[in-house]
Design a protein around this motif. Structure first.
Motif, PDB file in Angstrom:
ATOM      1  N   ASP A  94       0.774 -17.682  -8.756  1.00 26.41           N
ATOM      2  CA  ASP A  94       0.185 -17.445 -10.075  1.00 26.41           C
ATOM      3  C   ASP A  94       0.037 -15.961 -10.412  1.00 26.41           C
ATOM      4  O   ASP A  94      -0.473 -15.617 -11.474  1.00 26.41           O
ATOM      5  N   VAL A  95       0.465 -15.081  -9.516  1.00 26.45           N
ATOM      6  CA  VAL A  95       0.289 -13.645  -9.719  1.00 26.45           C
ATOM      7  C   VAL A  95       1.668 -12.978  -9.773  1.00 26.45           C
ATOM      8  O   VAL A  95       2.478 -13.141  -8.866  1.00 26.45           O
ATOM      9  N   TRP A  96       1.895 -12.215 -10.865  1.00 24.14           N
ATOM     10  CA  TRP A  96       3.185 -11.573 -11.107  1.00 24.14           C
ATOM     11  C   TRP A  96       3.008 -10.081 -11.326  1.00 24.14           C
ATOM     12  O   TRP A  96       2.242  -9.668 -12.195  1.00 24.14           O
ATOM     13  N   VAL A  97       3.732  -9.282 -10.563  1.00 27.59           N
ATOM     14  CA  VAL A  97       3.762  -7.834 -10.746  1.00 27.59           C
ATOM     15  C   VAL A  97       4.903  -7.544 -11.719  1.00 27.59           C
ATOM     16  O   VAL A  97       6.042  -7.956 -11.479  1.00 27.59           O
ATOM     17  N   ILE A  98       4.579  -6.824 -12.819  1.00 31.92           N
ATOM     18  CA  ILE A  98       5.595  -6.595 -13.842  1.00 31.92           C
ATOM     19  C   ILE A  98       5.845  -5.109 -14.131  1.00 31.92           C
ATOM     20  O   ILE A  98       6.501  -4.771 -15.114  1.00 31.92           O
ATOM     21  N   GLY A  99       5.338  -4.208 -13.284  1.00 32.09           N
ATOM     22  CA  GLY A  99       5.680  -2.799 -13.422  1.00 32.09           C
ATOM     23  C   GLY A  99       4.588  -1.971 -14.059  1.00 32.09           C
ATOM     24  O   GLY A  99       3.524  -2.476 -14.363  1.00 32.09           O
ATOM     25  N   GLY A 100       4.869  -0.727 -14.184  1.00 36.10           N
ATOM     26  CA  GLY A 100       6.068   0.058 -13.984  1.00 36.10           C
ATOM     27  C   GLY A 100       6.320   0.447 -12.549  1.00 36.10           C
ATOM     28  O   GLY A 100       5.863  -0.179 -11.595  1.00 36.10           O
ATOM     29  N   GLY A 101       7.073   1.517 -12.418  1.00 38.18           N
ATOM     30  CA  GLY A 101       7.589   1.947 -11.133  1.00 38.18           C
ATOM     31  C   GLY A 101       6.545   2.139 -10.050  1.00 38.18           C
ATOM     32  O   GLY A 101       6.708   1.665  -8.918  1.00 38.18           O
ATOM     33  N   ILE A 102       5.463   2.808 -10.368  1.00 35.70           N
ATOM     34  CA  ILE A 102       4.409   3.050  -9.372  1.00 35.70           C
ATOM     35  C   ILE A 102       3.757   1.736  -8.964  1.00 35.70           C
ATOM     36  O   ILE A 102       3.505   1.490  -7.783  1.00 35.70           O
ATOM     37  N   VAL A 103       3.489   0.882  -9.938  1.00 36.13           N
ATOM     38  CA  VAL A 103       2.865  -0.415  -9.661  1.00 36.13           C
ATOM     39  C   VAL A 103       3.782  -1.268  -8.770  1.00 36.13           C
ATOM     40  O   VAL A 103       3.321  -1.885  -7.814  1.00 36.13           O
ATOM     41  N   TYR A 104       5.073  -1.267  -9.057  1.00 36.07           N
ATOM     42  CA  TYR A 104       6.007  -2.007  -8.193  1.00 36.07           C
ATOM     43  C   TYR A 104       5.938  -1.486  -6.758  1.00 36.07           C
ATOM     44  O   TYR A 104       5.859  -2.258  -5.811  1.00 36.07           O
ATOM     45  N   ARG A 105       5.973  -0.170  -6.585  1.00 37.72           N
ATOM     46  CA  ARG A 105       5.944   0.396  -5.226  1.00 37.72           C
ATOM     47  C   ARG A 105       4.656   0.030  -4.485  1.00 37.72           C
ATOM     48  O   ARG A 105       4.683  -0.288  -3.301  1.00 37.72           O
ATOM     49  N   GLU A 106       3.526   0.078  -5.189  1.00 33.62           N
ATOM     50  CA  GLU A 106       2.249  -0.205  -4.528  1.00 33.62           C
ATOM     51  C   GLU A 106       2.093  -1.667  -4.144  1.00 33.62           C
ATOM     52  O   GLU A 106       1.517  -1.980  -3.105  1.00 33.62           O
ATOM     53  N   PHE A 107       2.585  -2.569  -4.974  1.00 35.26           N
ATOM     54  CA  PHE A 107       2.354  -3.997  -4.746  1.00 35.26           C
ATOM     55  C   PHE A 107       3.510  -4.715  -4.061  1.00 35.26           C
ATOM     56  O   PHE A 107       3.346  -5.854  -3.625  1.00 35.26           O
ATOM     57  N   LEU A 108       4.684  -4.083  -3.945  1.00 34.86           N
ATOM     58  CA  LEU A 108       5.841  -4.734  -3.331  1.00 34.86           C
ATOM     59  C   LEU A 108       5.551  -5.299  -1.940  1.00 34.86           C
ATOM     60  O   LEU A 108       5.980  -6.421  -1.635  1.00 34.86           O
ATOM     61  N   PRO A 109       4.802  -4.605  -1.077  1.00 39.40           N
ATOM     62  CA  PRO A 109       4.531  -5.178   0.244  1.00 39.40           C
ATOM     63  C   PRO A 109       3.767  -6.505   0.202  1.00 39.40           C
ATOM     64  O   PRO A 109       3.810  -7.276   1.156  1.00 39.40           O
ATOM     65  N   PHE A 110       3.075  -6.788  -0.896  1.00 42.00           N
ATOM     66  CA  PHE A 110       2.290  -8.018  -1.023  1.00 42.00           C
ATOM     67  C   PHE A 110       3.087  -9.151  -1.673  1.00 42.00           C
ATOM     68  O   PHE A 110       2.621 -10.285  -1.710  1.00 42.00           O
ATOM     69  N   CYS A 111       4.252  -8.830  -2.195  1.00 38.34           N
ATOM     70  CA  CYS A 111       5.059  -9.831  -2.908  1.00 38.34           C
ATOM     71  C   CYS A 111       5.870 -10.672  -1.929  1.00 38.34           C
ATOM     72  O   CYS A 111       6.431 -10.155  -0.967  1.00 38.34           O
ATOM     73  N   ARG A 112       5.944 -11.964  -2.234  1.00 38.49           N
ATOM     74  CA  ARG A 112       6.740 -12.897  -1.435  1.00 38.49           C
ATOM     75  C   ARG A 112       8.168 -12.958  -1.964  1.00 38.49           C
ATOM     76  O   ARG A 112       9.119 -12.996  -1.210  1.00 38.49           O
ATOM     77  N   GLU A 113       8.314 -12.989  -3.298  1.00 38.91           N
ATOM     78  CA  GLU A 113       9.637 -13.052  -3.906  1.00 38.91           C
ATOM     79  C   GLU A 113       9.749 -12.029  -5.025  1.00 38.91           C
ATOM     80  O   GLU A 113       8.755 -11.681  -5.666  1.00 38.91           O
TER      81      GLU A 113
END
Length: 167
Positions: A94-113
């Protein structure tokens, strides 16, 4: 938690606070996957939305260091830890990371897909998504057929993180 982005050949996602690509089928996929869910995004990303208004039928958690900034219809968070605490009891899907660049880098380790639209173009970009082909633990698990939207060619791809961090 998952993430979603449209990227160029060199993993570019934006320039001057705007998307590099506006592909109808990509926008439909984004809408289908994220509607009814919680989005994690940065302040500049929200400011790029028409009227700086949140997308309908979604909860928005906006990461910013800017004190006193609080647009209507969003929840403002000032740290990665604050957002992780906010989503702790939500189902991961139910949780989606949609950016931008800094947010993607910070949250990528927590993402499954990661749902990535790979576009066969390389326009000038000033904001990038992490190159998942070089990120430890990430594997391309699904690569869709080549499609076209006018002059652009693209594929819908899914990457999986072998060991996402818990939040």
């Amino acid at each position: 938690m998952n993430c979603i982005a449209a990227v160029s050949e060199n993993w570019g996602i934006g320039r001057e606070n705007d998307l590099l690509f506006h592909i109808s089928e990509d926008m439909k996929l984004f809408r289908r996957l994220t509607t009814g869910h919680t989005l994690i995004l940065g302040r500049r990303n929200l400011e790029s939305f028409p009227g700086c208004r949140p997308l309908p039928k979604r909860r928005h958690l906006v990461l910013t260091a800017r004190e006193g900034w609080h647009p209507e219809g969003v929840e403002v968070c000032h740290s990665l830890a604050e957002i992780l605490e906010t989503v702790r009891d939500l189902p991961e899907e139910d949780v989606w990371v949609i950016g931008g660049g800094i947010v993607y880098r910070e949250f990528l380790p927590f993402c499954r897909e990661a749902y990535i639209t790979r576009v066969e173009a390389c326009p000038a970009a000033d904001t990038f998504f992490p190159d998942l082909s070089r990120e430890p633990g990430w594997t391309l698990t699904e690569e869709g057929e080549r499609q076209t939207d006018g002059k652009l060619f693209y594929r819908f791809c899914t990457y999986e993180n072998a060991e996402p961090r818990r939040f």
